[in-house]
Design a protein around this motif. Structure first.
Motif, PDB file in Angstrom:
ATOM      1  N   THR A  62       0.844  -1.187   0.000  1.00  0.00           N
ATOM      2  CA  THR A  62       0.000   0.000   0.000  1.00  0.00           C
ATOM      3  C   THR A  62       0.885   1.244   0.000  1.00  0.00           C
ATOM      4  OG1 THR A  62      -1.577   1.355   1.259  1.00  0.00           O
ATOM      5  CG2 THR A  62      -0.230  -0.209   2.527  1.00  0.00           C
ATOM      6  N   SER A 121      -6.247  -1.533  -0.644  1.00  0.00           N
ATOM      7  CA  SER A 121      -5.642  -1.771  -1.956  1.00  0.00           C
ATOM      8  C   SER A 121      -4.412  -2.660  -1.847  1.00  0.00           C
ATOM      9  CB  SER A 121      -5.277  -0.433  -2.606  1.00  0.00           C
ATOM     10  OG  SER A 121      -6.436   0.314  -2.904  1.00  0.00           O
ATOM     11  N   GLU A 124      -5.740  -6.143  -1.287  1.00  0.00           N
ATOM     12  CA  GLU A 124      -6.254  -6.630  -2.568  1.00  0.00           C
ATOM     13  C   GLU A 124      -5.119  -7.101  -3.471  1.00  0.00           C
ATOM     14  OE1 GLU A 124      -9.257  -4.312  -5.108  1.00  0.00           O
ATOM     15  OE2 GLU A 124      -7.336  -3.997  -6.130  1.00  0.00           O
ATOM     16  N   SER A 293      -8.369   7.984  -4.452  1.00  0.00           N
ATOM     17  CA  SER A 293      -8.180   6.674  -3.822  1.00  0.00           C
ATOM     18  C   SER A 293      -9.269   5.657  -4.136  1.00  0.00           C
ATOM     19  CB  SER A 293      -8.072   6.849  -2.303  1.00  0.00           C
ATOM     20  OG  SER A 293      -9.200   7.535  -1.793  1.00  0.00           O
ATOM     21  N   SER A 294     -10.103   5.935  -5.141  1.00  0.00           N
ATOM     22  CA  SER A 294     -11.098   4.950  -5.570  1.00  0.00           C
ATOM     23  C   SER A 294     -11.620   5.334  -6.948  1.00  0.00           C
ATOM     24  CB  SER A 294     -12.273   4.875  -4.584  1.00  0.00           C
ATOM     25  OG  SER A 294     -13.056   6.060  -4.658  1.00  0.00           O
ATOM     26  N   LEU A 317      -5.392   3.271  -5.081  1.00  0.00           N
ATOM     27  CA  LEU A 317      -6.807   2.980  -5.272  1.00  0.00           C
ATOM     28  C   LEU A 317      -7.058   1.510  -5.576  1.00  0.00           C
ATOM     29  CD1 LEU A 317      -8.309   4.175  -8.685  1.00  0.00           C
ATOM     30  CD2 LEU A 317      -5.953   3.475  -8.394  1.00  0.00           C
ATOM     31  N   GLY A 318      -6.017   0.735  -5.809  1.00  0.00           N
ATOM     32  CA  GLY A 318      -6.172  -0.695  -6.054  1.00  0.00           C
ATOM     33  C   GLY A 318      -6.060  -1.052  -7.515  1.00  0.00           C
ATOM     34  N   ASP A 321      -9.633  -1.188  -9.375  1.00  0.00           N
ATOM     35  CA  ASP A 321     -10.160   0.135  -9.711  1.00  0.00           C
ATOM     36  C   ASP A 321      -9.282   0.844 -10.732  1.00  0.00           C
ATOM     37  OD1 ASP A 321     -12.440  -0.074  -8.233  1.00  0.00           O
ATOM     38  OD2 ASP A 321     -12.014   1.604  -6.889  1.00  0.00           O
TER      39      ASP A 321
END
Length: 427
Positions: A62, A121, A124, A293-294, A317-318, A321
Motif C-alpha cells: 500500500t 488496496s 487486494e 483513492s477509488s 486505489l487498487g 479500480d
C-alpha cells in the motif's frame, strides 16, 4: 476480474485456507538517484503478506506506507478476521473482488476513500498475487490482459524537482538518458540545490515565462524525439504558490510549442471545475489523479473529461479500480499513465495494471532505484531502450525474503508528507 481456470500448479487444492494476514514495515534508502536523494534520503514501505495453509504467500503493497506507515498494521489487524478462514477461498477458488468488497463494506464510513481504501488496496494486491501464484498466471492476466497485450510499454524516468541553476537540470536529464530512458519528467518551478528553497516565479505571467524557457532549454538539449513531461505538484501546494485555472492555462499555453507529453497536476484536486475547464481549453494533455483513492473518487473527473491522461496508482486505489478507470478513459478515447512512486511491489502492481489496460500511454518508473525497489522487484522488472517489459512471473513477481526484512528494519520518522509551517520534511 476475469475468471481463469486452474492450470496444473502442483498445489493441493483441497481445503487450503488463509491462515495469517500480516504487515511488514521496512525503511531503507529512498533512491540511488543522486538528483533525488539530495532531497530525500530514506523511505518507508508497507507490505501485506497473506499466508495460506499450503504455505503459499501473497504479497502486496500500500502506498500509504510511504506517508503514514504506522497506520497500516492497525488497519490490517482490524480487517484480518474477514480473511482468516474465509469461505470465499477454499483452495478451489479465490474471489478477490468479493473479499475486497467485504473489506470495504466493513469500513464504509472511513474506508471508501483515503487511508482505509489505500490499505485495502495493498491487501487486494496480495490477494491477486496469491491467486496468480495458485493459477501460475501473471497478475495482468487476472486483470484482463490477453494474447494481444504488447510485450513492451514506453516508460519515463520520474525526476522530481527541477534543480537550480539550470545547468544542473541539464546534468540531471543527461543522467536519466544515460540510464536508458527516452522520456523523463521534472517538476514545475526550480528548487535551489544549495538552500533547498523554491526559486520564486512571481506573477502568473512570470510562471508561464519560466516554464516556457525551461521547456525550450530542455527541448533544444534533448532534441525532438525524447519525451518531456512536466509536473505542477499543485496537489501539494498552498497559498500563492498554488495556481488557479487562469494561471495554469497561461502556463499550459506557454509550454505547448515545445510538445510536452503531458502536464501533470496543474491544479489542486478540489478544483474539479478548473480541471474541466483546462480539459476543454488546453492544447497540452492534462494529467492527474494520483491522490484519488477509488474509482468513485475518480468518476467526477472522468465524467467531466478533466484528464486527457488519468494517473491512477494501483497501490493507492487498487489494481481492480485502476483497470476500471482505464476502461472508462478508453471508452472516451483517452489514456492512462500509472503513477508509481511506492516501493518495488507498488511499482509492479502499477506495471501489471498498465499491461492490463490497452490505453496505457506510458509507465512511470523510479530511475536509479534503491534497494527497496530492486530487492523487491528482482528480475520481474526490466527496462530496455526506454521501454518496460511485460512481467510474466506468476502473480506480481514480488520477491520478499527474510533477508530483505532483516536488512531494512522499520525506523519511524522517515515518511514523506507535504511540508507546512510547523512540520517540515527532512528525511
Amino acid at each position: 476480474m476475469s475468471s481463469v481456470p486452474f492450470s496444473g500448479t502442483g498445489w493441493d487444492h483441497g481445503r487450503m485456507m488463509i491462515t495469517e494476514v500480516r504487515s511488514v514495515l521496512l525503511t531503507g534508502p529512498c533512491t540511488d538517484d543522486p538528483w533525488l536523494s539530495v532531497f530525500k534520503q530514506s523511505r518507508t514501505v508497507a507490505l501485506i503478506e497473506i499466508v495460506t495453509s499450503a504455505g503459499v504467500v501473497g504479497v502486496g503493497e500500500t502506498y500509504a506506507g510511504y506517508f503514514f506507515p504506522e497506520s497500516v498494521p492497525l488497519i490490517v489487524d482490524y480487517l484480518r478476521p474477514i480473511l482468516i478462514n474465509a469461505e470465499a477461498f477454499d483452495g478451489e477458488s479465490l474471489d478477490v473482488g468479493l473479499l475486497a468488497g467485504r473489506l470495504r463494506t466493513c469500513c464504509q464510513y472511513w474506508g471508501r476513500t483515503g487511508l482505509g481504501a489505500a490499505v485495502i488496496s495493498g491487501i487486494e494486491a496480495a490477494l491477486i498475487d496469491l491467486r496468480g501464484k495458485l493459477l501460475d498466471l501473471p497478475a495482468h492476466r487476472l486483470l484482463g490482459s490477453d494474447a494481444e497485450t504488447p510485450e513492451w510499454l514506453p516508460a519515463y524516468a520520474t525526476g522530481g524537482p527541477s534543480p537550480w541553476p539550470a545547468a544542473q537540470l541539464i546534468e540531471k536529464v543527461d543522467f536519466y538518458l544515460g540510464l536508458g530512458f527516452t522520456a523523463f519528467k521534472v517538476a514545475s518551478g526550480y528548487l535551489d540545490s544549495a538552500t533547498r528553497e523554491e526559486v520564486p516565479a512571481g506573477s502568473a505571467e512570470a510562471a508561464a515565462e519560466l516554464e516556457a524557457s525551461k521547456l525550450e532549454l530542455l527541448r533544444d538539449h534533448v532534441g525532438a524525439e525524447v519525451g518531456i513531461l512536466l509536473d505542477g505538484h499543485m496537489g501539494h501546494r498552498e497559498g500563492p504558490d498554488r495556481w488557479d485555472p487562469a494561471t495554469a492555462l497561461l502556463v499550459l499555453d506557454a509550454v505547448a510549442p515545445f510538445r510536452p507529453v503531458f502536464f501533470e497536476e496543474p491544479l489542486a484536486y478540489h478544483d474539479l471545475d478548473g480541471y474541466a475547464e483546462l480539459g476543454r481549453r488546453s492544447a497540452v494533455p492534462v494529467a492527474g489523479g494520483e491522490q484519488l483513492s477509488s474509482y468513485a473518487e475518480f468518476l467526477p473527473f472522468l465524467q467531466r473529461e478533466a484528464f486527457a491522461v488519468a494517473q491512477p496508482d494501483a497501490a493507492w486505489l487498487g489494481m481492480i479500480d485502476f483497470v476500471r478507470v482505464a476502461r472508462h478513459q478508453q471508452d472516451r478515447g483517452r489514456s492512462v499513465a500509472p503513477h508509481a512512486w511506492g516501493g518495488g511491489a507498488a511499482v509492479l502492481q502499477n506495471v501489471h495494471a498498465a499491461f492490463a489496460s490497452p490505453n496505457t500511454a506510458i509507465v512511470e518508473l523510479p530511475p536509479a532505484a534503491g534497494p527497496l525497489h530492486t530487492e523487491l522487484w528482482g528480475d520481474a522488472l526490466e527496462l530496455v531502450d526506454g521501454r518496460v517489459r511485460r512481467p510474466d512471473q506468476p502473480g506480481l513477481g514480488v520477491r520478499l525474503t527474510d533477508t530483505v526484512k532483516e536488512r531494512f528494519p522499520f525506523r519511524p520518522g522517515m515518511e514523506e508528507f507535504s511540508s507546512v509551517p510547523g512540520k517540515l520534511m527532512r528525511s
